[in-house]
Design an enzyme around this catalytic site. Structure first.
Site, PDB file in Angstrom:
ATOM      1  N   ARG A   1      -7.377   2.561  -3.260  1.00 16.56           N
ATOM      2  CA  ARG A   1      -8.000   1.241  -3.208  1.00 16.56           C
ATOM      3  C   ARG A   1      -9.447   1.428  -2.774  1.00 16.56           C
ATOM      4  NH1 ARG A   1      -6.862  -3.688   1.090  1.00 16.56           N
ATOM      5  NH2 ARG A   1      -8.659  -2.815   2.159  1.00 16.56           N
TER       6      ARG A   1
ATOM      7  N   TYR B   1     -14.812  -7.735   4.144  1.00 11.83           N
ATOM      8  CA  TYR B   1     -13.399  -7.389   4.322  1.00 11.83           C
ATOM      9  C   TYR B   1     -13.144  -5.965   3.800  1.00 11.83           C
ATOM     10  CZ  TYR B   1      -8.685  -6.407   3.300  1.00 11.83           C
ATOM     11  OH  TYR B   1      -7.504  -5.728   3.240  1.00 11.83           O
TER      12      TYR B   1
ATOM     13  N   ASP C   1      -8.901  -5.067  -3.585  1.00 15.00           N
ATOM     14  CA  ASP C   1      -8.345  -6.242  -2.902  1.00 15.00           C
ATOM     15  C   ASP C   1      -9.425  -7.311  -2.758  1.00 15.00           C
ATOM     16  OD1 ASP C   1      -6.973  -8.029  -1.325  1.00 15.00           O
ATOM     17  OD2 ASP C   1      -6.349  -6.562   0.189  1.00 15.00           O
TER      18      ASP C   1
ATOM     19  N   HIS D   1      -8.769 -10.205  -1.426  1.00 12.51           N
ATOM     20  CA  HIS D   1      -8.394 -10.846  -0.160  1.00 12.51           C
ATOM     21  C   HIS D   1      -8.573 -12.365  -0.180  1.00 12.51           C
ATOM     22  CE1 HIS D   1      -7.369 -10.445   4.169  1.00 12.51           C
ATOM     23  NE2 HIS D   1      -6.815  -9.333   3.729  1.00 12.51           N
TER      24      HIS D   1
ATOM     25  N   GLU E   1      -6.060  -7.369  -6.518  1.00 10.53           N
ATOM     26  CA  GLU E   1      -5.101  -7.947  -5.569  1.00 10.53           C
ATOM     27  C   GLU E   1      -5.583  -9.255  -4.959  1.00 10.53           C
ATOM     28  OE1 GLU E   1      -4.159  -5.084  -2.530  1.00 10.53           O
ATOM     29  OE2 GLU E   1      -3.713  -6.641  -1.070  1.00 10.53           O
TER      30      GLU E   1
ATOM     31  N   GLU F   1       1.355 -10.310  -0.314  1.00  4.30           N
ATOM     32  CA  GLU F   1       1.577  -9.720   1.011  1.00  4.30           C
ATOM     33  C   GLU F   1       1.840 -10.782   2.071  1.00  4.30           C
ATOM     34  OE1 GLU F   1      -2.194  -7.556   1.308  1.00  4.30           O
ATOM     35  OE2 GLU F   1      -2.797  -8.930   2.893  1.00  4.30           O
TER      36      GLU F   1
ATOM     37  N   ARG G   1       3.770  -8.009  -4.044  1.00  5.60           N
ATOM     38  CA  ARG G   1       3.448  -7.241  -2.827  1.00  5.60           C
ATOM     39  C   ARG G   1       4.258  -7.629  -1.598  1.00  5.60           C
ATOM     40  NH1 ARG G   1      -0.112  -4.103  -1.601  1.00  5.60           N
ATOM     41  NH2 ARG G   1      -1.196  -5.154   0.112  1.00  5.60           N
TER      42      ARG G   1
ATOM     43  N   GLU H   1       1.568   0.722  -0.763  1.00  3.16           N
ATOM     44  CA  GLU H   1       0.347   0.892   0.029  1.00  3.16           C
ATOM     45  C   GLU H   1       0.643   1.773   1.243  1.00  3.16           C
ATOM     46  OE1 GLU H   1      -1.110  -2.732   1.761  1.00  3.16           O
ATOM     47  OE2 GLU H   1      -3.098  -1.891   2.145  1.00  3.16           O
TER      48      GLU H   1
ATOM     49  N   TRP I   1      -9.976 -16.026   4.882  1.00  2.00           N
ATOM     50  CA  TRP I   1     -10.295 -14.645   5.286  1.00  2.00           C
ATOM     51  C   TRP I   1      -9.545 -13.681   4.392  1.00  2.00           C
ATOM     52  CZ3 TRP I   1      -7.277 -10.551   7.311  1.00  2.00           C
ATOM     53  CH2 TRP I   1      -8.046  -9.384   7.590  1.00  2.00           C
TER      54      TRP I   1
HETATM   55  C1  GCO Z   1      -3.932  -5.045   2.626  1.00  2.00           C
HETATM   56  C2  GCO Z   1      -4.123  -6.242   3.466  1.00  2.00           C
HETATM   57  C3  GCO Z   1      -4.453  -6.009   4.897  1.00  2.00           C
HETATM   58  C4  GCO Z   1      -4.334  -7.327   5.640  1.00  2.00           C
HETATM   59  C5  GCO Z   1      -3.688  -7.141   6.963  1.00  2.00           C
HETATM   60  C6  GCO Z   1      -3.503  -8.461   7.681  1.00  2.00           C
HETATM   61  O1  GCO Z   1      -3.993  -5.193   1.420  1.00  2.00           O
HETATM   62  O2  GCO Z   1      -3.676  -3.993   3.182  1.00  2.00           O
HETATM   63  O3  GCO Z   1      -4.870  -7.215   2.826  1.00  2.00           O
HETATM   64  O4  GCO Z   1      -5.691  -5.393   5.079  1.00  2.00           O
HETATM   65  O5  GCO Z   1      -5.556  -7.939   5.772  1.00  2.00           O
HETATM   66  O6  GCO Z   1      -2.489  -6.488   6.776  1.00  2.00           O
HETATM   67  O7  GCO Z   1      -2.674  -8.338   8.769  1.00  2.00           O
HETATM   68 MG    MG Z   2      -4.291  -7.110   0.731  1.00  2.00          MG
END
Ligand code: GCO
Ligand code: MG
Length: 402
Positions: A147, A159, A210, A212, A236, A262, A283, A339, A402
């Protein structure tokens, strides 16, 4: 056989983890991860006050019935706190069952479907060059999938970009720190990262990215299109997925594979996404989506629609979750990728584990159960320390995802 006790263990070997340990009258015990980043004590209390009293005296072999008791039996269903608590119970019970059988957990899930579980690592840097050098390091370590995240020019923080390269930890303060975000700046810079990575490393390695949850569907569609020449493994969390239908728009415009989930905690969070084939990778993970029992249900459903697994595996998911996830990943027919953000040595010492990394893959090991334990005496030396994930604002101060 009966459950005689269940303990909630909170420890902070570098970061907070919550663990449930279920003990039986035959001396066999099992452990499950119950960590919910930034909300740890809510899950600890949900377990302690509401689930543990109902566990005592039950037959630990009745995993499905216990799962249904806590999910269907409770009037208040779903949500991250509830589902993380149920996951911990479920994971500990599978651990017990496999230990009693004397088998590594994957054998109870149908046996191996592959030799190892391909994982992806995290390369990140303040700019494209630094990220590119990080990618080179991951390739040297044998990773086949990486990644890549880079700082956005003009933004103070981004991020996924951290000082400590191997152990990225976003929960960085005892009150939420504030990040600033500009969609325009990000959309202009992100495609160049992958242009440069393909120029330097060719098309052999898998690259992932990602977003995010930062974009709207039409912005995500534009980014997916811009990524197409660089053939990403996935893009992602392109947009928040409370509105699952939002992915229809992204899907209509791009062939870049999509991953999401996630933060999901039940099959209902991804029902439309999967049934309409709006995503390629789901995920959801053991600790946040109801344990092995429920995650397997999600993956089976996904397998009907060509959707593969891509379990979350950040550092805030404990080694117990990783161990359990690897047993599931090696067994299911529709595994995609796992991951793998490495845990620090302190964390690994508190959670001794049978899994190991080799040539870009993780191997769950042959220890009966999920192969992860907890050193309680060591865990007790690391008391809980409050830590929050950051929040995010647009440059004009508006609250953003975020
Ligand atoms: C990822 C995630 C993490 C999250 C974190 C939040 O893809 O690994 O986005 O970076 O931000 O797990 O608790
Ligand atoms: Mg993520």
């Amino acid at each position: 056989m009966k459950i005689t006790d269940a303990k909630v263990i909170v420890t902070c070997p570098g970061r907070n983890f919550v663990t449930l340990k279920i003990i039986t009258d035959e001396g066999v015990y099992g452990i499950g991860d119950a960590t919910l980043n930034g909300r740890e004590l809510a899950v600890a209390s949900y377990l302690q006050e509401h689930l543990v009293p109902c566990l005592i005296g039950r037959d630990p072999h009745q995993i499905e019935d216990i799962w249904q008791y806590f999910y269907r039996g409770a009037y208040w269903r779903r949500g991250p706190v509830t589902m993380t608590a149920i996951a911990a119970v479920d994971t500990a019970l599978w651990d017990i069952k496999a230990k009693i059988a004397g088998l590594p957990l994957y054998q109870l899930l149908g046996g191996k479907s592959r030799s190892g579980v391909m994982v992806y690592g995290h390369a990140n840097g303040r700019d494209i060059e630094e990220t590119s050098d990080e990618v080179a390091k991951y390739l040297e370590m044998g990773y086949k999938a990486i990644r890549a995240q880079a700082g956005v020019p003009g933004l103070a923080s981004t991020y996924g970009v951290s000082k400590d390269k191997l152990f990225y930890e976003p929960a960085d303060a005892n009150l939420p720190s504030e990040n600033a975000w500009s969609t325009a700046k990000y959309l202009d810079s992100a495609p160049h990262l992958f242009e440069k990575l393909r120029e330097r490393f060719g098309f052999g390695p898998h690259f992932l990215h990602d977003v995010h949850h930062r974009l709207t569907p039409i912005e995500a569609a534009r980014l997916g299109k811009a990524f197409e020449p660089y053939r990403l493994f996935w893009m992602e969390d392109a947009t928040p997925a409370e509105n699952q239908e939002g992915f229809r728009l992204i899907r209509k415009h791009t062939t870049t594979p999509l991953a999401v989930g996630e933060v999901f905690n039940t099959i209902y969070d991804c029902q439309t996404l999967i049934a309409e084939q709006l995503i390629d990778y789901i995920r959801t993970t053991v600790v946040h989506a109801g344990g092995i029992t429920h995650l397997r249900r999600i993956f089976d459903f996904a397998s009907l629609y060509h959707v593969r697994s891509g379990c979350h595996g950040a550092t805030d998911l404990s080694p117990i979750c990783m161990g359990a996830s690897l047993h599931l990943g090696i067994a299911i027919p529709n595994f995609g990728v796992q991951e793998y953000m490495r845990h620090t040595k302190e964390t690994d010492d508190v959670f001794p584990h049978a899994y190991s990394f080799r040539d870009g893959c993780l191997y769950p090991g042959e220890t009966p159960g999920h192969g992860v334990d907890i050193d309680e005496a060591l865990a007790a030396k690391f008391p809980y320390s409050r830590a929050y994930l950051p929040v995010n604002r647009l440059e004009d101060g508006s609250m953003w995802n975020w």
